[in-house]
Design an enzyme around this catalytic site. Structure first.
Site, mmCIF file in Angstrom:
data_model
loop_
_atom_site.group_PDB
_atom_site.id
_atom_site.type_symbol
_atom_site.label_atom_id
_atom_site.label_comp_id
_atom_site.label_asym_id
_atom_site.label_seq_id
_atom_site.Cartn_x
_atom_site.Cartn_y
_atom_site.Cartn_z
ATOM 1 N N ARG A 14 38.622 30.104 43.025
ATOM 2 C CA ARG A 14 38.854 31.094 41.984
ATOM 3 C C ARG A 14 37.598 31.195 41.131
ATOM 4 O O ARG A 14 36.750 30.303 41.141
ATOM 5 C CB ARG A 14 40.035 30.697 41.100
ATOM 6 C CG ARG A 14 41.386 30.900 41.758
ATOM 7 C CD ARG A 14 42.520 30.422 40.872
ATOM 8 N NE ARG A 14 42.710 31.253 39.688
ATOM 9 C CZ ARG A 14 43.651 31.016 38.770
ATOM 10 N NH1 ARG A 14 44.449 29.970 38.892
ATOM 11 N NH2 ARG A 14 43.776 31.829 37.721
ATOM 12 N N HIS A 15 37.481 32.269 40.410
ATOM 13 C CA HIS A 15 36.402 32.404 39.437
ATOM 14 C C HIS A 15 36.558 31.334 38.364
ATOM 15 O O HIS A 15 37.630 30.743 38.201
ATOM 16 C CB HIS A 15 36.456 33.787 38.801
ATOM 17 C CG HIS A 15 37.823 34.099 38.243
ATOM 18 N ND1 HIS A 15 38.259 33.634 37.015
ATOM 19 C CD2 HIS A 15 38.862 34.808 38.765
ATOM 20 C CE1 HIS A 15 39.497 34.045 36.797
ATOM 21 N NE2 HIS A 15 39.887 34.762 37.843
ATOM 22 N N ASN A 21 41.780 34.582 30.784
ATOM 23 C CA ASN A 21 42.480 33.335 31.083
ATOM 24 C C ASN A 21 42.720 32.554 29.801
ATOM 25 O O ASN A 21 43.818 32.044 29.561
ATOM 26 C CB ASN A 21 41.654 32.456 32.031
ATOM 27 C CG ASN A 21 41.616 32.961 33.456
ATOM 28 O OD1 ASN A 21 40.646 32.696 34.176
ATOM 29 N ND2 ASN A 21 42.637 33.679 33.887
ATOM 30 N N ARG A 82 34.231 38.688 36.605
ATOM 31 C CA ARG A 82 34.390 37.237 36.520
ATOM 32 C C ARG A 82 34.019 36.507 37.808
ATOM 33 O O ARG A 82 33.542 35.370 37.763
ATOM 34 C CB ARG A 82 35.815 36.876 36.085
ATOM 35 C CG ARG A 82 36.955 37.501 36.887
ATOM 36 C CD ARG A 82 38.246 37.327 36.097
ATOM 37 N NE ARG A 82 39.447 37.816 36.754
ATOM 38 C CZ ARG A 82 39.874 39.056 36.684
ATOM 39 N NH1 ARG A 82 39.171 39.968 36.012
ATOM 40 N NH2 ARG A 82 41.012 39.413 37.265
ATOM 41 N N GLU A 112 41.716 41.277 42.303
ATOM 42 C CA GLU A 112 42.998 40.708 41.930
ATOM 43 C C GLU A 112 44.122 41.737 42.038
ATOM 44 O O GLU A 112 43.893 42.954 41.929
ATOM 45 C CB GLU A 112 42.926 40.158 40.500
ATOM 46 C CG GLU A 112 44.204 39.512 39.975
ATOM 47 C CD GLU A 112 44.697 38.314 40.786
ATOM 48 O OE1 GLU A 112 45.039 38.496 41.973
ATOM 49 O OE2 GLU A 112 44.747 37.208 40.216
ATOM 50 N N HIS A 178 40.455 35.574 43.378
ATOM 51 C CA HIS A 178 41.495 35.450 42.365
ATOM 52 C C HIS A 178 42.733 34.789 42.962
ATOM 53 O O HIS A 178 42.906 34.752 44.174
ATOM 54 C CB HIS A 178 41.838 36.835 41.828
ATOM 55 C CG HIS A 178 40.619 37.630 41.465
ATOM 56 N ND1 HIS A 178 40.068 37.624 40.200
ATOM 57 C CD2 HIS A 178 39.811 38.429 42.219
ATOM 58 C CE1 HIS A 178 38.985 38.388 40.192
ATOM 59 N NE2 HIS A 178 38.813 38.885 41.410
#
Length: 237
Positions: A14-15, A21, A82, A112, A178
């Site tokens: 994931r980023h 977030n 991201r 995403e 994502h």
């Protein structure tokens, strides 16, 4: 059964932690927080010391899964800010044969899951403003489609094109994307039913290494960064 008899590792990440977030919001196109930047730097080191060496410094332990063409590793990201900030420190040296190591390829198919009218909201805000939608999603995440947005089934269909492309080569691949997307990729390579795609944990700050063999896929997880707030499971789809 996997048709590739030569080990070809697939690395999923994931980023790094994004601004959304940290705020508990879903979707959007925010950049990384300072914690996210720290993860990005550590991911670059991991790529140099593990991915490009074919399995890390422990050659004896890695021999079974050794990838002969590790220096030809590829890198796929989504088109969102991201993920691209997460790979900004990865080195792209040119090999003697002209190959650019870990050259970034962006895929819209790896973006995403789109939350439609709920994009940029927290799940608590969704629960209060649209309790029926919130309940429907909780009852069946696989088929639930956000209003003017997507469902997991939609994501599965678009990610298929990336999976088909990957089957055409034998190079290792680093995919930075994502949670919903990586759940689909993970489920595909682990040979799991598609309804499992909504449940598998894909935490932040962790690289998941999948090595397909003829009749099974080996999984390893590498935690690269520990955040101060210890929140490695930020709200996501």
């Amino acid at each position: 059964m996997n048709l590739h008899t030569v080990p070809r590792p697939i690395y999923l990440s994931r980023h790094g932690q994004s601004e959304y977030n940290a705020l508990g919001k879903i979707g959007g196109d925010s950049g990384l927080t300072e914690e996210g930047i720290q993860y990005a730097k550590k991911l670059a080191v991991f790529a140099e010391e593990h991915i490009l060496t074919g399995g890390g410094k422990n050659k004896k332990a890695a021999r079974k899964d050794k990838c002969a063409n590790a220096r030809h590793a590829r890198m796929y990201t989504s088109t969102l800010r991201r993920t691209n900030e997460t790979v900004q420190f990865v080195d792209h040296r040119v090999q003697n044969d002209g190959w650019v190591t870990l050259r970034k390829r962006q895929w819209r198919a790896l973006d995403e899951l789109f939350a439609g009218v709920f994009d940029g909201m927290t799940y608590e805000e969704i629960r209060k403003k649209c309790p029926e939608s919130y309940a429907s999603r909780k009852a069946n995440k696989l088929t639930y489609r956000y209003p003017r947005g997507e469902s997991y089934l939609d994501v599965i269909r678009r990610v298929e094109q990336v999976m088909l492309h990957m089957q055409r080569h034998k190079d290792p691949v680093l995919i930075v994307a994502h949670q919903a997307v990586l759940r689909v990729v993970y489920t595909y390579f682990m040979g799991l039913p598609r309804d499992q795609a909504t449940k598998k944990p894909i935490p932040l700050n962790t690289v998941i290494k999948l090595t397909p063999h003829a009749y099974h896929t080996k999984e390893e997880r590498f935690v690269l960064h520990k955040m101060k707030n210890k929140n490695d499971n930020a709200p996501s789809h």
